[in-house]
Design an enzyme around this catalytic site. Sequence first.
Site, mmCIF file in Angstrom:
data_model
loop_
_atom_site.group_PDB
_atom_site.id
_atom_site.type_symbol
_atom_site.label_atom_id
_atom_site.label_comp_id
_atom_site.label_asym_id
_atom_site.label_seq_id
_atom_site.Cartn_x
_atom_site.Cartn_y
_atom_site.Cartn_z
ATOM 1 N N GLU A 76 48.057 -4.171 -28.882
ATOM 2 C CA GLU A 76 48.565 -2.823 -28.657
ATOM 3 C C GLU A 76 49.645 -2.425 -29.662
ATOM 4 O O GLU A 76 50.675 -1.848 -29.315
ATOM 5 C CB GLU A 76 49.100 -2.680 -27.221
ATOM 6 C CG GLU A 76 49.112 -1.249 -26.719
ATOM 7 C CD GLU A 76 49.407 -1.134 -25.237
ATOM 8 O OE1 GLU A 76 48.674 -0.402 -24.574
ATOM 9 O OE2 GLU A 76 50.365 -1.779 -24.748
ATOM 10 N N ASN A 124 45.722 4.286 -23.101
ATOM 11 C CA ASN A 124 46.694 4.696 -22.088
ATOM 12 C C ASN A 124 46.658 6.199 -21.827
ATOM 13 O O ASN A 124 47.555 6.738 -21.166
ATOM 14 C CB ASN A 124 48.104 4.277 -22.518
ATOM 15 C CG ASN A 124 48.244 2.773 -22.607
ATOM 16 O OD1 ASN A 124 47.867 2.063 -21.699
ATOM 17 N ND2 ASN A 124 48.762 2.291 -23.733
ATOM 18 N N HIS A 144 45.004 3.756 -8.283
ATOM 19 C CA HIS A 144 45.387 3.815 -9.690
ATOM 20 C C HIS A 144 44.637 4.934 -10.415
ATOM 21 O O HIS A 144 45.235 5.754 -11.112
ATOM 22 C CB HIS A 144 45.087 2.464 -10.338
ATOM 23 C CG HIS A 144 45.209 2.475 -11.831
ATOM 24 N ND1 HIS A 144 46.419 2.591 -12.486
ATOM 25 C CD2 HIS A 144 44.258 2.400 -12.815
ATOM 26 C CE1 HIS A 144 46.223 2.581 -13.793
ATOM 27 N NE2 HIS A 144 44.920 2.478 -14.022
#
Length: 358
Positions: free
Chosen positions: A232, A240, A260
């Site tokens: 990342e 994201n 979520h």
Amino acid sequence: MHKQTIQTSTNQYDVYVGPGVLSRMTEYLPDHYHSILVITDSVVYPLYGKALVTELTKSAEVFVSVVPSGEASKSIEQYYQLLTDAIEHQLDRKSLIVALGGGMIGDLAGFAAATYMRGIDFIQVPTTILAHDSSVGGKVAINHPEGKNLIGNFYPPQAVLYDTDTLTSLPASEVRSGYAEVIKHGFIGDASLLDDVLHTDLTQPIEEERLADHLQKGIAIKADIVEADEKEANVRKHLNFGHTLGHAIESELGYGAITHGEAVAIGMQFALLLSEAQSDIDLSSHAFAKWMADNHYPIHVGPLSPERLLQRMKKDKKSENATVQMVLLQEIGHPYVKNIADEQLLGLLEKFIRELDG
């Protein structure tokens, strides 16, 4: 059976997607193990745990740890108990941990595997649509009360064994949660996938072939990104999209109040509106909002403080120098990362929350 191989800096592993995987699990194990710890939750175990244990017992001594279902189990207490279980069962570096369940179990069991004896093998056995995303890529973590996934590691599995037969038992909220990540992959990487999902009615049973196609395309998009940026440093941040605000909402409401994916869907709605404002282009935000409403995503989630959300977003692990980083879209399939100043973001959040409240 669909198979794709993912290359990481430390290993490569195969992802199998198809029906009947659980009943042939021993055929797909990447190595021989003398002991196996199956980590699962209280909802999944009665459905699939006993059958899996019977299958695995053909090749090894098998132990089981069952944690309460729900995001609240991604905690330091449950993590510590799993390490205690592993010690009591005398697992060693030639043992295997099997994560049987959704994203919570995959993260929790994977973090236990990553840290027990400095790391032992584990495999992901997803049982939710959401886990098509979380089971691939090697991120493992537990939550902290101040933020989601703040305690974790990059630790790839040895295999991902995805039995699509398990998806027939999912409640509506889990279908919504999983498809938020599917449509995310469409927004950041595949306009045709996005269009197909926007024309998918989640309130009705989804055809098996169509579901498998959505999952495989989502996994392929994530695999390409992860192989390009495992830790990342740059493009993996694009995964994201919707998560910066989504994670803040999850933390603010309390883990498990909404799923979520439902929180991420709200986060994507905000990111789309912000992207359109930045670039003055149409990114299907209206079509996405209608799709969310038609499929009963929770929009009115109660009173939320923009100031508290901002503070939680600043604690997100992707923030830099206490400045919020948002993943936005230049166009469908072309994400980018932008730092947003507190004053601007607070004003945008206040407007967005007012609109959510109707």
